[in-house]
Design a protein around this motif. Sequence first.
Motif, PDB file in Angstrom:
ATOM      1  N   CYS A  16     -80.913 -78.134  45.137  1.00 14.80           N
ATOM      2  CA  CYS A  16     -79.528 -78.487  44.958  1.00 14.80           C
ATOM      3  C   CYS A  16     -79.453 -77.667  46.413  1.00 14.80           C
ATOM      4  O   CYS A  16     -80.043 -76.844  47.363  1.00 14.80           O
ATOM      5  N   GLU A  17     -78.234 -77.708  46.682  1.00 16.10           N
ATOM      6  CA  GLU A  17     -77.395 -77.144  48.382  1.00 16.10           C
ATOM      7  C   GLU A  17     -77.208 -75.870  47.685  1.00 16.10           C
ATOM      8  O   GLU A  17     -76.318 -76.064  46.771  1.00 16.10           O
ATOM      9  N   PRO A  18     -77.277 -75.052  49.029  1.00 17.72           N
ATOM     10  CA  PRO A  18     -76.124 -73.651  48.234  1.00 17.72           C
ATOM     11  C   PRO A  18     -74.239 -73.919  48.959  1.00 17.72           C
ATOM     12  O   PRO A  18     -74.778 -74.758  49.796  1.00 17.72           O
ATOM     13  N   THR A  19     -74.282 -73.251  48.378  1.00 18.92           N
ATOM     14  CA  THR A  19     -72.766 -73.182  48.508  1.00 18.92           C
ATOM     15  C   THR A  19     -72.942 -71.329  49.490  1.00 18.92           C
ATOM     16  O   THR A  19     -73.396 -70.652  49.277  1.00 18.92           O
ATOM     17  N   LEU A  20     -72.335 -71.910  50.372  1.00 24.42           N
ATOM     18  CA  LEU A  20     -72.578 -70.969  52.238  1.00 24.42           C
ATOM     19  C   LEU A  20     -70.546 -69.746  52.035  1.00 24.42           C
ATOM     20  O   LEU A  20     -69.598 -70.824  51.801  1.00 24.42           O
ATOM     21  N   THR A  23     -68.366 -71.144  55.750  1.00 25.27           N
ATOM     22  CA  THR A  23     -68.904 -72.853  56.206  1.00 25.27           C
ATOM     23  C   THR A  23     -68.720 -72.407  57.355  1.00 25.27           C
ATOM     24  O   THR A  23     -69.779 -73.654  57.757  1.00 25.27           O
ATOM     25  N   ALA A  33     -76.085 -67.420  51.111  1.00 26.88           N
ATOM     26  CA  ALA A  33     -75.951 -68.441  50.316  1.00 26.88           C
ATOM     27  C   ALA A  33     -75.979 -68.765  48.921  1.00 26.88           C
ATOM     28  O   ALA A  33     -76.874 -67.386  48.249  1.00 26.88           O
ATOM     29  N   THR A  34     -75.255 -69.648  48.367  1.00 29.04           N
ATOM     30  CA  THR A  34     -75.780 -69.345  46.861  1.00 29.04           C
ATOM     31  C   THR A  34     -76.090 -70.410  46.209  1.00 29.04           C
ATOM     32  O   THR A  34     -75.812 -71.573  46.518  1.00 29.04           O
ATOM     33  N   TYR A  35     -76.744 -70.567  45.402  1.00 29.05           N
ATOM     34  CA  TYR A  35     -78.239 -71.332  44.650  1.00 29.05           C
ATOM     35  C   TYR A  35     -77.664 -71.544  42.992  1.00 29.05           C
ATOM     36  O   TYR A  35     -78.306 -70.027  42.451  1.00 29.05           O
ATOM     37  N   LYS A  36     -77.066 -72.689  42.846  1.00 25.05           N
ATOM     38  CA  LYS A  36     -76.992 -72.296  41.193  1.00 25.05           C
ATOM     39  C   LYS A  36     -77.689 -74.177  40.414  1.00 25.05           C
ATOM     40  O   LYS A  36     -77.909 -75.091  41.319  1.00 25.05           O
TER      41      LYS A  36
END
Length: 122
Positions: A16-20, A23, A33-36
């Motif tokens: 998955c792409e991370p939420t930074l 940005t 970076a948050t990966y779900k």
Amino acid sequence: MHGYPEEIDLISLFECEPTLFDTTSKDFFYNEATYKFSNREEDFVVILSPSYCEVKIQVTQRTSNKSISLLDLKRVDKFEIKADKKDLSSVLLWIQNDDFTQTIEIDFKPKFKLILKEHFIR
């Protein structure tokens, strides 16, 4: 012994792409970076801040949404990808102290598993 994988390797591992957090920043190392992602049985939230050596991993049971594990580490010296395959993914975290080293092995696929060991430095 400082080291974290490249952003592309983490995207491959977590699929998955991370939420930074920031940005506007192009430097992954100085960002959060948050990966779900999920496997068949568990949901994961992995938050990495490489420049601060911080790693947070939350694991919940997929069907019941109950918490299984929470790691909130503030001094991870090395984050190593051990396996990155379709049916097997795992990492090894290293925490170095004066007298001993801790290793934390975490399997994400096929099922969550965590192994913590301490190794004395001679």
